[in-house]
Structure formats: structure tokens, C-alpha cells
Write a protein that holds these residues in place. Structure first.
Motif, short mmCIF file in Angstrom:
data_model
loop_
_atom_site.label_atom_id
_atom_site.label_comp_id
_atom_site.label_asym_id
_atom_site.label_seq_id
_atom_site.Cartn_x
_atom_site.Cartn_y
_atom_site.Cartn_z
N ARG A 44 26.76 38.01 -0.38
CA ARG A 44 25.39 37.81 0.09
C ARG A 44 25.03 38.70 1.26
NH1 ARG A 44 22.56 32.06 0.06
NH2 ARG A 44 21.14 33.32 1.29
N THR A 45 25.99 38.93 2.12
CA THR A 45 25.68 39.71 3.31
C THR A 45 25.40 41.16 2.98
OG1 THR A 45 28.03 39.99 3.64
CG2 THR A 45 26.96 38.26 4.88
N ALA A 46 25.85 41.62 1.80
CA ALA A 46 25.60 43.01 1.44
C ALA A 46 24.27 43.17 0.71
CB ALA A 46 26.74 43.54 0.57
N LEU A 47 23.62 42.06 0.41
CA LEU A 47 22.34 42.12 -0.29
C LEU A 47 21.20 41.98 0.71
CD1 LEU A 47 22.95 39.53 -3.17
CD2 LEU A 47 23.53 41.94 -3.13
N THR A 48 20.06 42.51 0.37
CA THR A 48 18.89 42.20 1.17
C THR A 48 18.45 40.79 0.77
OG1 THR A 48 17.39 43.11 -0.47
CG2 THR A 48 18.18 44.61 1.23
N SER A 49 17.69 40.12 1.64
CA SER A 49 17.33 38.75 1.31
C SER A 49 16.40 38.72 0.09
CB SER A 49 16.69 38.05 2.51
OG SER A 49 15.58 38.79 2.93
N ASP A 50 15.58 39.74 -0.06
CA ASP A 50 14.71 39.80 -1.25
C ASP A 50 15.55 39.89 -2.52
OD1 ASP A 50 12.38 39.71 0.19
OD2 ASP A 50 12.22 41.89 0.39
N MET A 51 16.62 40.66 -2.42
CA MET A 51 17.47 40.86 -3.58
C MET A 51 18.17 39.54 -3.94
SD MET A 51 20.19 43.89 -3.65
CE MET A 51 21.33 44.12 -5.00
N TRP A 52 18.68 38.88 -2.92
CA TRP A 52 19.33 37.60 -3.18
C TRP A 52 18.35 36.62 -3.80
CZ3 TRP A 52 23.12 34.61 -4.31
CH2 TRP A 52 22.98 33.23 -4.15
N GLU A 53 17.15 36.55 -3.25
CA GLU A 53 16.18 35.60 -3.79
C GLU A 53 15.83 35.92 -5.23
OE1 GLU A 53 12.80 34.46 -1.50
OE2 GLU A 53 13.96 34.20 0.35
N ALA A 54 15.75 37.21 -5.55
CA ALA A 54 15.43 37.60 -6.94
C ALA A 54 16.55 37.15 -7.88
CB ALA A 54 15.22 39.12 -7.03
N VAL A 55 17.79 37.38 -7.48
CA VAL A 55 18.92 36.99 -8.33
C VAL A 55 19.03 35.47 -8.40
CG1 VAL A 55 21.43 37.09 -8.62
CG2 VAL A 55 20.18 39.11 -7.83
N ASN A 56 18.92 34.84 -7.26
CA ASN A 56 19.10 33.38 -7.21
C ASN A 56 17.99 32.64 -7.96
OD1 ASN A 56 20.65 31.14 -6.30
ND2 ASN A 56 19.08 30.73 -4.75
N THR A 57 16.77 33.11 -7.82
CA THR A 57 15.66 32.47 -8.53
C THR A 57 15.82 32.66 -10.04
OG1 THR A 57 14.26 32.92 -6.63
CG2 THR A 57 13.16 32.26 -8.64
N SER A 58 16.31 33.83 -10.45
CA SER A 58 16.56 34.05 -11.88
C SER A 58 17.54 33.01 -12.40
CB SER A 58 17.16 35.44 -12.12
OG SER A 58 16.35 36.43 -11.57
N TRP A 59 18.57 32.81 -11.62
CA TRP A 59 19.62 31.86 -12.02
C TRP A 59 19.07 30.43 -12.08
CZ3 TRP A 59 22.00 28.08 -8.83
CH2 TRP A 59 23.17 27.51 -9.35
N MET A 60 18.22 30.09 -11.12
CA MET A 60 17.67 28.73 -11.14
C MET A 60 16.75 28.52 -12.34
SD MET A 60 17.06 27.66 -7.16
CE MET A 60 15.89 28.92 -6.84
N GLU A 61 15.94 29.56 -12.63
CA GLU A 61 15.02 29.44 -13.77
C GLU A 61 15.79 29.42 -15.09
OE1 GLU A 61 11.26 31.56 -11.49
OE2 GLU A 61 12.05 32.49 -13.30
N LEU A 62 16.90 30.14 -15.10
CA LEU A 62 17.75 30.15 -16.30
C LEU A 62 18.18 28.73 -16.65
CD1 LEU A 62 19.55 31.67 -18.40
CD2 LEU A 62 21.35 31.63 -16.69
N ARG A 63 18.50 27.97 -15.62
CA ARG A 63 18.94 26.60 -15.89
C ARG A 63 17.83 25.75 -16.49
NH1 ARG A 63 22.72 24.46 -11.19
NH2 ARG A 63 20.81 24.56 -9.98
N ASP A 64 16.58 26.04 -16.13
CA ASP A 64 15.47 25.33 -16.75
C ASP A 64 15.39 25.67 -18.24
OD1 ASP A 64 14.92 24.35 -14.28
OD2 ASP A 64 13.30 25.77 -13.85
#
Lengths: 473, 313
Positions: free
Chosen positions: B99-119
Motif C-alpha cells: 500500500r505504501t508504494a501506491l498512491t491513495s487514488d490507485m489504492w482506492e481504485a483497486v480496493n473499490t474494484s474488489w469491493m464491487e466484485l464481491r457484490d
């Protein structure tokens, strides 16, 4: 007088609003219920999206859970905070002096102010640290002091966390989320900022660079990895400091010098903020099977090539049996009267204290000396007969392992619950940073027991958190 | 930078790219099976499996490549390490580890994708929902790629991310083209027929290049020109030459690595890039497109291993 009436509500809710809460009160009254509900959902989405989660073991379901966040802030006036701050500074100075002493001349033991067996027979005492000098004689660089309040001017220290206290990321992120949700409120409130915690922490860690460090020290944060319950916090802090977040396998000690494996070869490491327990930090010295730390870290430290923060062996100061003696440490090392009080504590290893504890067990909180996280603990007034009986059996079998404290009437702060707003018990964990000087970011982490009447605020036991405000004026 | 971090970024980008490719592949297979005129409607699905590079694994678990079995295997099957769901899951796991090597925008993009995937995973799948899902995958992977390109510092972390994305893309493009040449056509007579024409069109659709083809070549879809577009045209961002140019640029930009260690991966990347940059489509086809492409797929594998070795992953 009913039990409720004796409890101090920090806001004075609903009819006797205390001055620091005037703005919060007006704000709560002005917000329509449906907007609050909306904001609460928004807060949850924000926490999820940012990924502020913690892992809970032994339960099914979602392994990444949110700690419930309550929108009503906990507020302290500047004067209230200043007296706390002075007390915290004093206490942490004494704790560091104590740890240094027990690994050097043991003056306090020689003077018979603390029983020798309590220190030398303690599993947290690390003989490997004897006679090792550390930069600025600091052992607990990051200390979390758990405080409770029972009245307008009555604060008690519940316990000292001198090893790897966690929760500071919630302090910073709770503020961040509150400011995103209610920017207008902050423009009026004059709240002391907390966002510079990462800078303060980095300054602290750089100030304790080892003797053989040349030039700018390289600081890293060592995490057990993504499966650790506090992993989010590790990543968060590394990010706030702009340093590398490493795992044990990324580190290597060669000729008593610590390196990390980078894409361009080995890079020297000077200071490690480690979030791994002593037992796992160096398999050459402690648990040989540990894969979490790295072999040789302790030897690099001994050679003056590395600083571990917190130092190995710092846990000797936060044992619940040693806790009883902290006020004495303040007098012994600093020649001052302690500004912060301890909760009066019965040491069950003493026959008279044990007898008292057994006779009053339904009124006391009994804690295992080496327990943490709210496990191994009996809250007498809330326990069933059967629970008490089981606990008494354990207590009789190993009285040395337990201490008992009166059930304090912990203060409350109004909190959103199913039925609306209701008072809930809170505690406070301020974070004290020690390097070449002591630094404290105003406030700390407020934890709140969400169940009605519950005194247990631990996140693993259904606790939540609140934003903690120290007013600047 | 930390070698583990480099490795995680490399794989994060690879898996996102793979998810995008699989979504495109499934969309086109669905489209093709709808326009097919012959009796056997399943060959589209079988070639999708081949183009995904998991022929053996698939048939170890399924008797036949039907719409249901292929969609489930490539999109949702948690037992397939390269299913779209697992690609997104693995990307997110890699992201979380660094996480520390990612920008926060990048993390949010990946993490939100993962959350929506679960839906998506917890809801009933039907044809409409599948279309929505595949469109969503394409949109999310584009978002992740766009966000990292727009927010990451141009330092080693960015370069490793970029290399992961384009190495995966090169591998995918080569497989797609190879399958077209050697698996798809049932009989020799079909070459140049109506089906053949639609199939070449389908290849262009997968890489989103119908319009690009018209702009560059005009007129009818010709197999040799499709191959040229996908292999040799530097203007086209999914062509092999484009991918290798990106790989070389980013390998060269990585700072201060041990020249003895990293010279092998650079040599492989640059010699392949040179071959593509100065290559011509006629000799490639004459000497055998299949040989050329399967050698290239092997090269991609070798290059991935050498990049890891050369940068101490």
C-alpha cells in the motif's frame, strides 16, 4: 442514588451541557435526523474505501472488519488537555528511566522500592538487554497510555502500553473522515490538528539513530504482514512517514549490519519501527522458529548499527503487576510527585490483597497480569455466578497472575445507538513519542463501549471509536 | 526500492491487464456465437479457452467448452487462478501488501474494484448481468491503469508497474493471434469464407481495433493486415511492437541496478523489440506465423523470469 446518576457524562448530556461541548450540542440539535443517518452511512463507505479495517481472528464472516466509528466527537478543553499532557510526559520519562535502570544498575531494586522478583523473574525481562546503552536511553519510543476519567478532574491511568501500542491510525483517520463529512463544523470549532503525527513519529525515530549511523538515517517499518490485525495501521504509518514498509524476509543482517533487499541490491537500514513482538523479532535470540523478524537484528543493535523501536525488553514496564509501582518510579527517578494517578490496585500475590479480592469479587475488575485485549479479565458487577466461580478457581490456583481493581464509574460521552443518542463509556489512549525530546499530538484515540452499560472498549470485544478534540482556546 | 514491492507492483499490473483481456475475450466469444451460422456453436468458446492460454487446465475439469462452462471458468471460477475474479482478487492482495508504494487514488481504485466484485459475485448471474459485469471489468481496469499513469511518481515503482502491464499485454496479443491462425478454422475451405471474415473481425474487436484497422488500412479485413496491425504497427497500443517498446523504455529507466544481473533481461527485451521494429509482415508469414508467435510467447515467459532475477524479486 442509582448507578446511572453517579456516572460523569463528559458532555453533561442532555441538560447540563459543559462548556467545551457547547458547539457540539448546538450542532447536534441543528442536524436533521435523516442527514445524520446519511452521514453515518457515508462514513462507513469512506472507511471501507480507504481500507481502514482490522482483522478479527476466530470468527467467521468477513475477515476484514470495520471498527464502528461514532460521529459525536469527544471534546477536551485546552486546560484539561494541558494537565493531562504534563502528567503523560512525566510518566513516560519515569517509565523509560525505569527500563534503563533495570537493564543497568538496578538502583530501584537495590533501594527496595520495587520487589526484585517482580522484575527479574518476569518473562518480559530480557537478559539480552543488560548493559546495552541505547540512544538517549529511550526504550519505549512510542507509548500508549490508557486513561479513564471518573469526574471533571479525576483521571486515572488504566495501563501503560510500552511495547507496540496500536490505534494511532484511527486517531488520524477519524479526524480525516470527520473533516470530510463536516468541514463547516471544523471551521467554527478550533480543534487542535492531529494530522502531523506521522511527521512527529519520523522525527522521533530519526533522533534515535544508532551510534554508527552516518548521514541521514534510513528508517523502515517492520510488519508481520497483511494477515496481521493491525496491518492497515502499519501501511498507514509507513505511508504517512514516506518510509518503506518491510517484512522480515526483506531484511538481512550481514556482519552485524542490517540491510533490506532492494531492486538495486542491499540498502543499509538504521532504524526499525517494529510492530512485531519481542518473541518473534530475532530467531537467533528468541523463538527460533519465527519467520516474522530477521536473524541477527539484536546483534546489529548490540553492535551500535541499528535501533529497534520500541527496544527489546521494554515490556518490563507495562506488566500489570509492575504497573502498581509506576507512581513510585516517578518519585524515585524524577524526584517529583506523580501528576497522574493509578487506579488503586490489589496485588493478588499478597495474601491480604487476595483475601480482599475474593471477598469483594462481585465489585472488582480482576485482570490477568500478562493478558491484553480484554481477554483473561473478569468484570465482577457484570459477571454471572458461573463466570465468577470459574474465575475464582483460576485465581486461587495462580494468585500471582492476577491483580484486582475497583470497578470505576467510567465517564460517558453521548453516542449514536439504535434508539437514538445515549451515553456510552469511553477511555482515552494518548500516544507519547520519546526520542531526543518528548512529543505528544493533542488528544489521542477515544474508544467507546457500544453496548449499554459495558465497560469493555476493546475493538475485539465490540468497541468503537470517536474523534477526539482538544480545543485550541 | 524494496524488491518485494517491485514484484508486487509488477504482478498487480499484470493481473489487472489479464482481467481486462479475459473480459474482452468473453464478450467477443458471446457475440460471435450469436452470429454463427453453422451447427456447432461451441467452437467460439473453445477458442476463447485456447486464447486464454488455459486449454489443458480447462479440459482437466470440463468435458466440453460450452457457453456456461467457459464463462464460468474464465470469469468466476475461484478454482482457476487466472479467472477474472481471481485476477482482481490477486491484484488487490498485491496492492494491499504494498500500500505504501501506491498512491491513495490507485489504492482506492483497486480496493473499490474488489469491493464491487464481491457484490457481483453475491448476485444471480444472467445474460444481462454478465454483459454488465464484463463492461464493468473493462471500465475498472481502464480506471486502474489510468489512475496509476496519472498519479504515480516516475520512479522505479512506476516502471515496474508499466513493465507488468505491457508484458502481460504482449503475451495476450500474441496468444490471440496465434489461436486465430491455428485453432479456429475447422476446414481449409473455410479460409476466406464468410465465417473467416467474421472471425478476423472478432480478433479486431477483442483488442478494440476495428476503427484503428479502418483508419490504417481502409477496406476489407485482410488476415495479413490484421497480423501486421497486431504485431508491427507502432501506432497501435496493443501491438507487440508497442508493448516491447514500453517494456524497453521502462527497463532502461530503472535506476542503478546491478548491470551484471540485469543485462540478461535487457538483452532479451531489446533484441525482441529490434526484431519487431524492423520486421516485415510478409517474411513473418512466409516463415510461419504460428512459429513466430509461439516463440514470442516463450520469450515473454523468459523475459518475465529474467526481470525477476535481474531485480532480485
Amino acid at each position: 442514588m442509582s448507578e446511572r446518576a453517579a456516572i460523569f457524562d463528559e458532555m453533561g448530556w442532555p441538560d447540563h451541557i459543559r462548556p467545551p461541548y457547547a458547539l457540539v450540542d448546538a450542532w447536534l440539535k441543528s442536524l436533521p435526523a435523516e442527514q445524520l443517518a446519511l452521514k453515518r452511512r457515508e462514513a462507513e463507505v469512506l472507511f471501507r474505501r480507504i481500507g481502514i479495517t482490522f482483522a478479527v481472528y476466530t470468527e467467521g464472516g468477513d475477515p476484514e472488519r470495520l471498527i464502528p466509528f461514532d460521529l459525536i466527537p469527544r471534546v477536551m478543553a485546552q486546560a484539561e488537555w494541558q494537565s493531562l499532557r504534563k502528567g503523560l510526559e512525566q510518566r513516560v520519562r519515569a517509565l523509560n528511566a525505569f527500563i534503563h535502570d533495570v537493564y543497568h544498575d538496578r538502583e530501584i531494586l537495590k533501594a527496595d522500592r520495587i520487589p526484585e522478583r517482580l522484575v527479574l523473574n518476569n518473562p518480559q525481562f530480557r537478559p539480552e538487554m543488560v548493559d546495552l546503552d541505547l540512544p538517549h536511553n529511550v526504550y519505549t519510543h512510542i507509548a500508549g497510555i490508557d486513561m479513564v476519567r471518573t469526574g471533571p478532574d479525576e483521571y486515572y491511568v488504566l495501563e501503560d502500553n510500552c511495547r507496540t501500542p496500536s490505534g494511532v491510525s484511527y486517531m488520524v483517520e477519524n479526524r480525516e473522515v470527520m473533516m470530510r463529512l463536516f468541514p463547516e463544523l471544523f471551521r467554527r470549532a478550533g480543534v487542535a490538528p492531529v494530522a502531523h503525527y506521522g511527521d512527529e513519529l519520523l522525527e522521533t525515530l530519526r533522533s534515535v539513530a544508532p551510534p554508527n549511523c552516518q548521514g541521514e538515517p534510513t528508517v523502515v517499518l517492520l510488519t508481520p504482514g497483511i494477515h496481521n490485525s493491525a496491518y492497515y495501521e502499519h501501511a498507514f504509518l509507513a505511508d504517512e512517514m514516506g518510509i518503506d514498509l518491510v517484512e522480515g524476509a526483506d531484511l538481512l543482517v550481514k556482519n552485524e549490519i542490517c540491510y533490506m533487499r532492494s531492486t538495486s541490491g542491499l540498502t543499509r537500514v538504521d532504524v526499525i519501527y517494529r510492530r512485531i513482538d519481542d518473541d518473534y523479532i530475532d530467531p537467533l535470540v528468541f523463538r527460533p522458529e519465527s519467520m516474522l523478524g530477521a536473524p541477527g537484528l539484536h546483534f546489529a543493535t548490540r553492535a551500535g548499527n541499528l535501533t529497534l523501536a520500541n527496544a527489546i525488553g521494554a515490556g518490563i514496564a507495562d506488566d500489570k503487576a509492575v504497573y502498581i509501582h509506576v507512581p513510585e518510579m516517578v518519585r524515585f527517578y524524577l524526584g517529583e510527585e506523580p501528576l497522574l494517578q493509578n487506579v488503586p490496585t490489589h496485588d493478588c500475590s499478597k495474601p491480604e490483597d487476595l483475601a480482599y479480592t475474593l471477598a469483594h469479587i462481585d465489585q472488582l475488575v480482576v485482570k490477568a497480569v500478562h493478558g491484553s485485549g480484554g481477554y483473561g479479565m473478569l468484570v465482577g458487577p457484570h459477571a454471572s455466578k458461573a463466570e465468577i466461580e470459574t474465575f475464582v478457581a483460576q485465581l486461587r490456583a495462580r494468585p500471582h497472575d492476577y491483580v484486582a481493581q475497583p470497578t470505576l464509574a467510567l465517564s460517558t460521552v453521548p453516542t449514536f445507538v439504535e434508539s437514538g443518542i445515549a451515553p456510552r463509556h469511553v477511555d482515552l489512549r494518548p500516544f507519547v513519542l520519546s526520542g531526543e525530546q518528548i512529543r505528544i499530538v493533542p488528544g489521542g484515540l477515544t474508544r467507546v463501549a457500544l453496548r449499554d452499560g459495558s465497560l469493555v472498549v476493546n475493538s475485539s470485544q465490540g468497541g468503537g471509536t470517536k474523534d477526539t478534540w482538544v480545543l485550541e482556546r | 526500492m524494496l524488491a518485494r514491492t517491485a514484484s508486487n507492483l509488477f504482478w498487480l499490473a499484470r493481473y489487472m491487464e489479464r482481467a481486462d483481456y479475459l473480459a474482452r475475450l468473453l464478450q467477443v466469444a458471446g457475440h460471435m456465437s450469436a452470429v454463427r451460422v453453422d451447427a456447432d456453436g461451441n467452437s467460439e468458446w473453445e477458442s476463447a479457452i485456447a486464447a486464454a492460454g488455459c486449454h489443458e487446465e480447462f479440459f482437466a475439469r470440463h468435458e466440453a467448452a460450452t457457453a456456461e462452462s467457459v464463462i464460468d471458468y474464465l470469469a468466476f471460477d475461484r478454482g482457476n487462478p487466472s479467472s477474472i475474479c481471481n485476477c482482481i482478487e490477486t491484484s488487490r492482495r498485491n496492492a494491499r501488501a504494498v500500500r505504501t508504494a501506491l498512491t491513495s487514488d490507485m489504492w482506492e481504485a483497486v480496493n473499490t474494484s474488489w469491493m464491487e466484485l464481491r457484490d457481483f459475485e453475491s448476485s444471480e448471474m444472467n445474460e444481462d448481468r454478465l454483459t454488465e459485469f464484463l463492461d464493468w471489468v473493462k471500465a475498472r481496469t481502464s480506471l486502474v491503469h489510468g489512475v496509476y499513469a496519472n498519479t504515480m511518481l516516475r520512479r522505479d515503482g512506476f516502471h515496474f508497474t508499466r513493465i507488468g502491464q505491457f508484458l502481460e499485454r504482449a503475451d495476450n496479443t500474441a496468444r490471440l493471434l496465434d489461436v486465430k491462425y491455428h485453432v479456429r478454422l475447422p476446414t481449409v475451405q473455410d479460409v476466406g469464407g464468410v465465417i473467416d471474415y467474421y472471425q478476423w473481425l472478432a480478433v479486431l474487436r477483442v483488442v478494440g481495433a476495428r476503427r484503428a484497422y479502418r483508419v490504417l488500412f481502409k477496406g476489407h479485413v485482410e488476415p495479413a493486415q490484421v497480423a501486421e496491425l497486431l504485431i508491427l504497427r507502432p501506432e497501435f497500443p496493443r501491438s507487440l511492437v508497442f508493448c516491447f517498446e514500453q517494456i524497453c523504455l521502462n527497463l532502461d529507466a530503472i535506476e542503478a541496478h546491478d548491470p551484471r544481473l540485469s543485462s540478461d533481461c535487457k538483452r532479451i527485451a531489446h533484441s525482441q523489440y529490434a526484431a519487431l521494429r524492423f520486421g516485415q509482415i510478409e517474411p513473418i508469414i512466409e516463415q510461419g506465423l504460428h512459429e513466430f508467435l509461439s516463440e514470442l510467447v516463450d520469450r515473454c515467459g523468459l523475459l518475465g523470469a529474467e526481470i525477476a532475477r535481474g531485480h532480485l524479486f
